[in-house]
Every structure is written in C-alpha cells, then in structure tokens.
Scaffold this active site. Structure first.
Site, short mmCIF file in Angstrom:
data_model
loop_
_atom_site.label_atom_id
_atom_site.label_comp_id
_atom_site.label_asym_id
_atom_site.label_seq_id
_atom_site.Cartn_x
_atom_site.Cartn_y
_atom_site.Cartn_z
N HIS A 168 0.83 -1.21 0.00
CA HIS A 168 0.00 0.00 0.00
C HIS A 168 0.86 1.26 0.00
O HIS A 168 0.59 2.22 -0.72
CB HIS A 168 -0.97 0.00 1.19
CG HIS A 168 -2.24 -0.74 0.90
ND1 HIS A 168 -2.31 -2.11 0.85
CD2 HIS A 168 -3.49 -0.29 0.57
CE1 HIS A 168 -3.54 -2.48 0.54
NE2 HIS A 168 -4.27 -1.40 0.35
N LYS A 215 -10.29 -8.07 6.77
CA LYS A 215 -11.03 -8.39 7.98
C LYS A 215 -10.99 -7.21 8.95
O LYS A 215 -10.05 -6.41 8.91
CB LYS A 215 -10.50 -9.66 8.64
CG LYS A 215 -9.18 -9.50 9.36
CD LYS A 215 -8.84 -10.75 10.13
CE LYS A 215 -7.43 -10.72 10.69
NZ LYS A 215 -7.30 -9.96 11.94
#
Lengths: 292, 190
Positions: free
Chosen positions: B36, B102
């Site tokens: 990222h 999650k």
C-alpha cells in the site's frame, strides 16, 4: 537427553501447533456456533471457521496464514545443557518454514528485509525454566500479529476510564480493551491478563496465561471469580465473531497477578485470536508425547 | 448468494448492500502494508491495468513453489485498518472496486467507497485453509523482494466467499456494532 532426534521432534511440535486447533478451543467454538441465530453473519462465520479448522487438521495445513511469533516455554531438568537445545529449536524453525508450516514472519524493522526463515533479533522468544523432574516439557505458542496489535497495557489510576487501583479498575481496563479491539483481533478472543508487575514482566505474564486450558479453574479463588465475571460481561458487548455482532465476543478470560512496585499499577492484556495455537511436547527417556 | 465477476463495474458494485453474501469470481490481487505504501508513494504504472475494476485482498499468504509454479498453501485475510491511511487514495488512483479484508475500515475509506463506487468485502479471519481452496491459480507475483507475505500476488479465484460490511452508500456494519457495543460498555462500567 538425546539431542540427535530433538530437531525432528521439534519440527513435529511446530507442525502440530500450527495445524491443529486445541480441542478445548474447538469445543468452545462449536458451542458458540450453536448459540448464534440461524442465517446470521455470526453463525456463518463460525461455520466457515469450523470447516477451515477441519481442512487444516486433515491436510496438515496451518490453521492461519499468520503463524505468528514463536514463543517457547521450556521446563528442563536442572543442570541440563541448553545451548544444543537452542540450536535445535532454531534449525527446526528453519525447516518448518521450508515445509510451509510457518510463514516467513521475521522482518527487520529498519531495512524491511525478511530473511525468510523466521529467525532474527528476539525471534524466537525462548523462556527456559528449570525444574526438579528428569523429563523435559516444551510448550509452544504461535501468537499471531493481528491479535498482538490489539493487546494493551494500562497504568492505573486512569482518569479517562475512571479506573482506580483495585479490581474494579482492572475490570474497566479489560472491558475497554475488548471494546477497542472490536473484531480487529479475530474475535472471539481469549483475553489474557496480568495485574501488576512491570511493563515488561506484566506483558510476559499476560501471555503466559495463554497456556491455560479454557475450562480450567484459577487456583486463586478471588481471580477465579473475577475471570467468570469478566467472561459474562464481555460477552454482553455483542461484538461477536469478526465483529459481525453476536453472542460470543470472548472464548475465555485468564487472569494472573504479579507483585508490583508501590508506585506502579499496570494492567497488561494479551489478546489471543480464536485461532489459539498452543501445544506441548514432553520428552522422558526415549518417549515423546505431543498434546494440546 | 450474489455472484460478482471480476473485473466488475460501478453498477454491479452500487447494487451491493451491507449484509450481502457474495461469491467473487475472476482475478484478485493481494496487497498489504508495504504494497500500500508503494502504491501511493511510487505510483507504479504496471499495476494500473491489473487493478482497474477488480478488488484488492489484504492478505499475506503462505505460498510454496511446486515445479516452478507458485501455489497458495493457506491465505486468509489480514487486519485491514492498517491500510486506512492509504486505501482511499488507492481506490481513487487505481479504480479498484472493492477491498477484501477483515475487521473493517474507517471513515476515510468509507467515504472513498461512496465517492468512487467501491465496497468492503469481509472474509472470515483465520479461515485460511478454506479460503485457499477457492484460489485456483497463481497468475503472477510482483515485488517479491518485499518478502512473500508482502508481495502482490495475482490470483484467480472461484467462488471466494465474503460478506459486504461496508457499502457504497455510507453503510458500515462496523460502525453499527461499535456504537451498539459502546452503549453496553457504558452501562457496565457506570
């Protein structure tokens, strides 16, 4: 002890720990699954988890891809040679990583380099504890990073939580930590607490609680009662598996204590995800036994 | 069960609501912490065609090489909130239509989902062996020098099971559960 077969035995202990969920934890997950409403996201999550645990067991696959930090607690006969044991542990870790029972999980925080073998500064963590028996007991905990991130340490008194230096204050800390964690640490978690100690010994003490079985009884009656109260109230929070909402937010609460300095009152909390991976290998003479 | 074929489009994604159970089919790309940071700071060109219209999976898998071909051993989701500083920019810059992870994400990502038409798919944390069964082929890997957990793995999935917990209309199951559990907490510690 014969050191020649030790490495092989340790690879098997790592494989067993990584791929088989302990039966007390699996039973608690099954109970939690039965309690949820039909068609709810919580019920679905428990079903998926239980199916995945079965596949892992049958196919010898890690229960979770995050095989965590390796924490060893080793009871050894007083006077034993420990350097060969440490060497065998390191080479077993290397081998278990090659065989995909462990993910390459040690990363240099400055260079970002991952040596690919799970070894490095502080990795693994090994606690050697002498005892008077002639046998050896190797306890292994694989502690995942997601749940480690939601662990917490409080310093009492805590003004924001209105928590003083007593069990009521500790209660408020534990509730706050589990609320803050929501589903981030792979709820339902097993909440391991140490009251007192110092910053480092408190955290180590909290993690040590993870070796206890979910259905055991705390020999300290005050703490036993406290654990039961926390268990009941934490499950009222309604966070549920994965934070989807539901009746089971924690699978267990384990609390220990350490003497503190007059000036300090720490509450250390280690959050263990539902995928609790712990196992034990005992060596006595030529006999090897694995259990979890 | 709703089926989403990847790459997908804005219309299909806008039709999803929180609570929807979804099967994903097609090509997804894993990306976690180092990936990222790299996507936002380095803005590599080669990832753009790969990511447009598909979903990013927050996952650091266990992989192995069998006869020169990579395969997924186990591969469940990792905690998504760590990518909160980057995700809104990634959605905007690369045109991804969804995130699998999650634990859910925060306001910044939720707003990006609303503004650009994306959703958050929650996969079951720790169900790593079951989820790997739906990963039928590893097509490519990029930035392997980040280490196997941190690399971009390009994977073909079949019926990858997940549930929408943040939609493109401002809905977030995570905000709802947080607010409800906070009310209970306040009563308990009173």
């Amino acid at each position: 002890m014969k050191y020649s077969k030790l490495e092989e035995n340790l690879v098997e202990l790592i494989r067993f720990t990584s791929t088989v969920l302990p039966p007390d934890v699996e039973n608690a997950m099954k109970t939690a699954w039965r309690r949820e409403l039909k068609g709810s996201p919580a019920k679905g999550a428990f079903k998926t988890i239980l199916e995945s645990v079965d596949i892992s067991n049958l196919c010898s696959l890690p229960v979770c891809q995050d095989t965590g930090a390796l924490v060893w607690y080793i009871h050894y006969p007083d006077g034993s040679e420990l350097i060969p044991v440490e060497k065998a542990i390191k080479s077993a870790i290397r081998k278990a990583t090659d065989e995909s029972y462990l993910r390459p999980n040690s990363v240099d925080p400055v260079t970002g380099e991952n040596p690919g073998n799970n070894l490095g500064n502080g990795s693994p963590t090994i606690h050697f504890i002498p005892w008077k028996k002639k046998s050896w007991e190797f306890n292994l905990l694989l502690k995942g990073g997601g749940s480690e991130n939601v662990g917490a340490q409080y310093r009492l008194p805590d003004v924001a939580l209105n928590a003083g230096r007593d069990l009521d204050g500790v209660y408020k800390c534990v509730l706050d930590a589990v609320y803050q964690a929501q589903g981030q640490g792979c709820a339902p978690g097993i909440i391991c607490v140490c009251i007192g100690g110092s910053r480092d010994s408190g955290m180590a003490g909290a993690k040590l609680q993870a070796l206890r079985k979910l259905d055991d009884t705390n020999p300290d009656t005050v703490l036993d009662k406290f654990e039961k109260k926390l268990f009941r109230d934490l499950n009222k929070l309604g966070i549920g598996p994965m934070g989807f909402g539901g009746k089971t937010t924690v699978l267990g609460v384990k609390v220990g204590k350490q003497h503190r300095l007059p000036a300090s009152y720490f509450v250390s909390i280690a959050y263990v995800c539902w995928a609790m991976r712990r196992a034990t290998m005992t060596l006595s003479g030529d006999r090897v036994k694995y259990s979890n | 069960m709703i089926n989403i074929n990847l790459p997908t489009d804005e219309k299909a994604i806008r039709s999803l609501k929180i609570g929807d159970e979804v099967h994903l089919n097609g090509v997804i790309v894993t990306a976690r912490d180092a990936a990222h940071k790299y996507m936002v700071t380095e803005m590599p060109d080669d990832l753009k065609p790969l990511l447009k219209g598909t979903v990013i999976y927050h996952c650091g898998p266990i992989v192995r090489k069998v006869d020169e071909k990579w395969e997924m051993v186990v591969a469940g989701p990792t905690t998504s909130i760590r990518e909160e500083p980057y995700e809104a920019d990634v959605i905007k810059m690369y045109g991804v239509r969804g995130i699998i992870g999650k634990g859910g994400m925060g306001r910044k990502t939720l707003h990006a989902c609303e503004d650009y038409g994306a959703v958050y798919f929650h996969a079951t944390g720790g169900a790593a062996a079951k989820l790997a069964e739906s990963m039928i082929e590893v097509l490519d890997v990029k930035k392997l020098e980040f280490g196997t957990p941190e690399a971009f793995w390009v994977i073909r999935v079949r019926d990858f099971p997940c549930i929408v917990t943040m939609d493109s209309h401002g809905g977030s199951l995570h905000e709802k559960i947080d607010a409800e559990s906070k009310k209970v907490l306040e009563k308990l510690v009173k």
